[in-house]
Design an enzyme around this catalytic site. Sequence first.
Site, PDB file in Angstrom:
ATOM      1  N   VAL A 170       9.627   5.615   9.979  1.00  0.00           N
ATOM      2  CA  VAL A 170       8.944   6.768   9.403  1.00  0.00           C
ATOM      3  C   VAL A 170       7.507   6.431   9.024  1.00  0.00           C
ATOM      4  O   VAL A 170       7.205   5.323   8.585  1.00  0.00           O
ATOM      5  CB  VAL A 170       9.693   7.323   8.176  1.00  0.00           C
ATOM      6  CG1 VAL A 170      10.862   8.186   8.602  1.00  0.00           C
ATOM      7  CG2 VAL A 170      10.156   6.218   7.240  1.00  0.00           C
TER       8      VAL A 170
ATOM      9  N   ASP B 195      14.283  -0.514   2.557  1.00  0.00           N
ATOM     10  CA  ASP B 195      14.996  -0.739   3.819  1.00  0.00           C
ATOM     11  C   ASP B 195      16.080  -1.788   3.590  1.00  0.00           C
ATOM     12  O   ASP B 195      17.197  -1.470   3.243  1.00  0.00           O
ATOM     13  CB  ASP B 195      14.021  -1.243   4.898  1.00  0.00           C
ATOM     14  CG  ASP B 195      13.113  -0.165   5.445  1.00  0.00           C
ATOM     15  OD1 ASP B 195      13.453   1.008   5.331  1.00  0.00           O
ATOM     16  OD2 ASP B 195      12.072  -0.505   6.008  1.00  0.00           O
TER      17      ASP B 195
ATOM     18  N   LYS C  63       0.800  -1.204   0.000  1.00  0.00           N
ATOM     19  CA  LYS C  63       0.000   0.000   0.000  1.00  0.00           C
ATOM     20  C   LYS C  63       0.845   1.271   0.000  1.00  0.00           C
ATOM     21  O   LYS C  63       0.371   2.349  -0.377  1.00  0.00           O
ATOM     22  CB  LYS C  63      -0.872   0.036   1.275  1.00  0.00           C
ATOM     23  CG  LYS C  63      -1.901  -1.038   1.416  1.00  0.00           C
ATOM     24  CD  LYS C  63      -2.692  -0.797   2.728  1.00  0.00           C
ATOM     25  CE  LYS C  63      -3.618  -1.927   3.058  1.00  0.00           C
ATOM     26  NZ  LYS C  63      -4.322  -1.683   4.357  1.00  0.00           N
TER      27      LYS C  63
ATOM     28  N   LYS D  91      16.845   3.826   3.224  1.00  0.00           N
ATOM     29  CA  LYS D  91      17.602   3.761   4.487  1.00  0.00           C
ATOM     30  C   LYS D  91      18.857   2.920   4.221  1.00  0.00           C
ATOM     31  O   LYS D  91      18.823   1.698   4.380  1.00  0.00           O
ATOM     32  CB  LYS D  91      16.782   3.064   5.572  1.00  0.00           C
ATOM     33  CG  LYS D  91      15.615   3.827   6.119  1.00  0.00           C
ATOM     34  CD  LYS D  91      15.004   2.984   7.231  1.00  0.00           C
ATOM     35  CE  LYS D  91      13.720   3.556   7.747  1.00  0.00           C
ATOM     36  NZ  LYS D  91      13.062   2.615   8.703  1.00  0.00           N
TER      37      LYS D  91
ATOM     38  N   ARG E   9      -0.882   6.624   7.667  1.00  0.00           N
ATOM     39  CA  ARG E   9      -0.542   6.690   6.245  1.00  0.00           C
ATOM     40  C   ARG E   9      -0.891   8.024   5.612  1.00  0.00           C
ATOM     41  O   ARG E   9      -0.228   8.444   4.664  1.00  0.00           O
ATOM     42  CB  ARG E   9      -1.286   5.593   5.460  1.00  0.00           C
ATOM     43  CG  ARG E   9      -0.729   4.208   5.631  1.00  0.00           C
ATOM     44  CD  ARG E   9      -1.293   3.289   4.550  1.00  0.00           C
ATOM     45  NE  ARG E   9      -1.191   1.889   4.912  1.00  0.00           N
ATOM     46  CZ  ARG E   9      -0.111   1.129   4.690  1.00  0.00           C
ATOM     47  NH1 ARG E   9       0.949   1.656   4.143  1.00  0.00           N
ATOM     48  NH2 ARG E   9      -0.102  -0.144   5.044  1.00  0.00           N
TER      49      ARG E   9
ATOM     50  N   GLU F 264       8.072   2.802  -5.540  1.00  0.00           N
ATOM     51  CA  GLU F 264       8.094   2.307  -4.160  1.00  0.00           C
ATOM     52  C   GLU F 264       8.191   3.479  -3.189  1.00  0.00           C
ATOM     53  O   GLU F 264       8.807   4.497  -3.496  1.00  0.00           O
ATOM     54  CB  GLU F 264       9.327   1.416  -3.951  1.00  0.00           C
ATOM     55  CG  GLU F 264       9.049  -0.071  -4.001  1.00  0.00           C
ATOM     56  CD  GLU F 264       8.347  -0.588  -2.749  1.00  0.00           C
ATOM     57  OE1 GLU F 264       7.567   0.155  -2.114  1.00  0.00           O
ATOM     58  OE2 GLU F 264       8.581  -1.752  -2.408  1.00  0.00           O
TER      59      GLU F 264
HETATM   60  C1  PRP Z   1       7.344  -1.685   2.949  1.00  0.00           C
HETATM   61  C2  PRP Z   1       7.622  -0.773   1.766  1.00  0.00           C
HETATM   62  C3  PRP Z   1       8.402  -1.644   0.819  1.00  0.00           C
HETATM   63  C4  PRP Z   1       9.119  -2.611   1.745  1.00  0.00           C
HETATM   64  C5  PRP Z   1      10.558  -2.222   1.854  1.00  0.00           C
HETATM   65  O1  PRP Z   1       6.190  -2.422   2.690  1.00  0.00           O
HETATM   66  O2  PRP Z   1       6.435  -0.313   1.187  1.00  0.00           O
HETATM   67  O3  PRP Z   1       7.546  -2.356  -0.063  1.00  0.00           O
HETATM   68  O4  PRP Z   1       8.492  -2.529   3.021  1.00  0.00           O
HETATM   69  O5  PRP Z   1      11.224  -3.037   2.786  1.00  0.00           O
HETATM   70  P1  PRP Z   1      12.514  -3.895   2.445  1.00  0.00           P
HETATM   71  O6  PRP Z   1      13.448  -3.049   1.642  1.00  0.00           O
HETATM   72  O7  PRP Z   1      13.071  -4.224   3.812  1.00  0.00           O
HETATM   73  O8  PRP Z   1      12.077  -5.110   1.716  1.00  0.00           O
HETATM   74  P2  PRP Z   1       5.317  -3.128   3.839  1.00  0.00           P
HETATM   75  O9  PRP Z   1       5.640  -4.601   3.851  1.00  0.00           O
HETATM   76  O10 PRP Z   1       5.471  -2.391   5.121  1.00  0.00           O
HETATM   77  O11 PRP Z   1       3.836  -2.989   3.286  1.00  0.00           O
HETATM   78  P3  PRP Z   1       2.937  -1.676   2.984  1.00  0.00           P
HETATM   79  O12 PRP Z   1       3.570  -0.955   1.814  1.00  0.00           O
HETATM   80  O13 PRP Z   1       1.597  -2.243   2.629  1.00  0.00           O
HETATM   81  O14 PRP Z   1       2.909  -0.814   4.223  1.00  0.00           O
END
Ligand code: PRP
Length: 201
Positions: free
Chosen positions: A174, A124, A64, A152, A186, A120
């Site tokens: 964040v 992370d 999302k 990050k 969000r 994206e």
């Molecule tokens: C978050 C973000 C990226 C991912 C990055 O998604 O939107 O897709 O984590 O993390 P990484 O580099 O450690 O793989 P999340 O799983 O929190 O879902 P969301 O977007 O629905 O909040």
Amino acid sequence: MKQCTMNKMTKRVQFEEGDVKVSGAIERVLLDEEAIAARVGELAAQISADYADAEDLVLVGVLKGAFIFLADLARHLTVPHHVDFIALSSYNRGAVSTGAVRLIMDTRASVTGRHVLIVEDIVDTGYTLDYLLRNFRARKPASLRACVLLSKPECRQIEVPIDYLGFEIPDVWVVGYGLDYADRFRTLPYIGALKREVYEE
Ligand code: PRP
């Protein structure tokens, strides 16, 4: 393995209405509305220039978290483009990402032979973007790039190429502008750092 303040839920949290007051949960504003808008405009200008001759550009937003970034970015593009979405689910073990990613909703249309720009909100560990790039490369697009609002670098477990990057940020949790904690915060208009006590309770 180094632990990082990943923007992922590693435990279930039940929120009652008024449980966490937004103003009280934010440690500080990292990026305000003006800073975000200015950078999104710059990214859109760069992308518009780079894809000036592209026949069929499709932005693939990763749900999302990317929904607000994609909406703002797309509206600043001056080149024709389509918008599509995918949704992913990632697996965590304790507080550590396992790196395993599962596709839970695919794009509506095929991307074969098209210019694909993955959009994206944050990178992370890099596991998600690495999965996406491998997955989409296998679909034989005309080209494949990634546009990411936040990175990050301290959290990286796997190196991933980011073609268009908004901001590098420190290892803090964040929220806002699409990013969440337990699916909350969000729609804050800015990107704020969450107080440690909120996610370490
Ligand atoms: C978050 C973000 C990226 C991912 C990055 O998604 O939107 O897709 O984590 O993390 P990484 O580099 O450690 O793989 P999340 O799983 O929190 O879902 P969301 O977007 O629905 O909040």
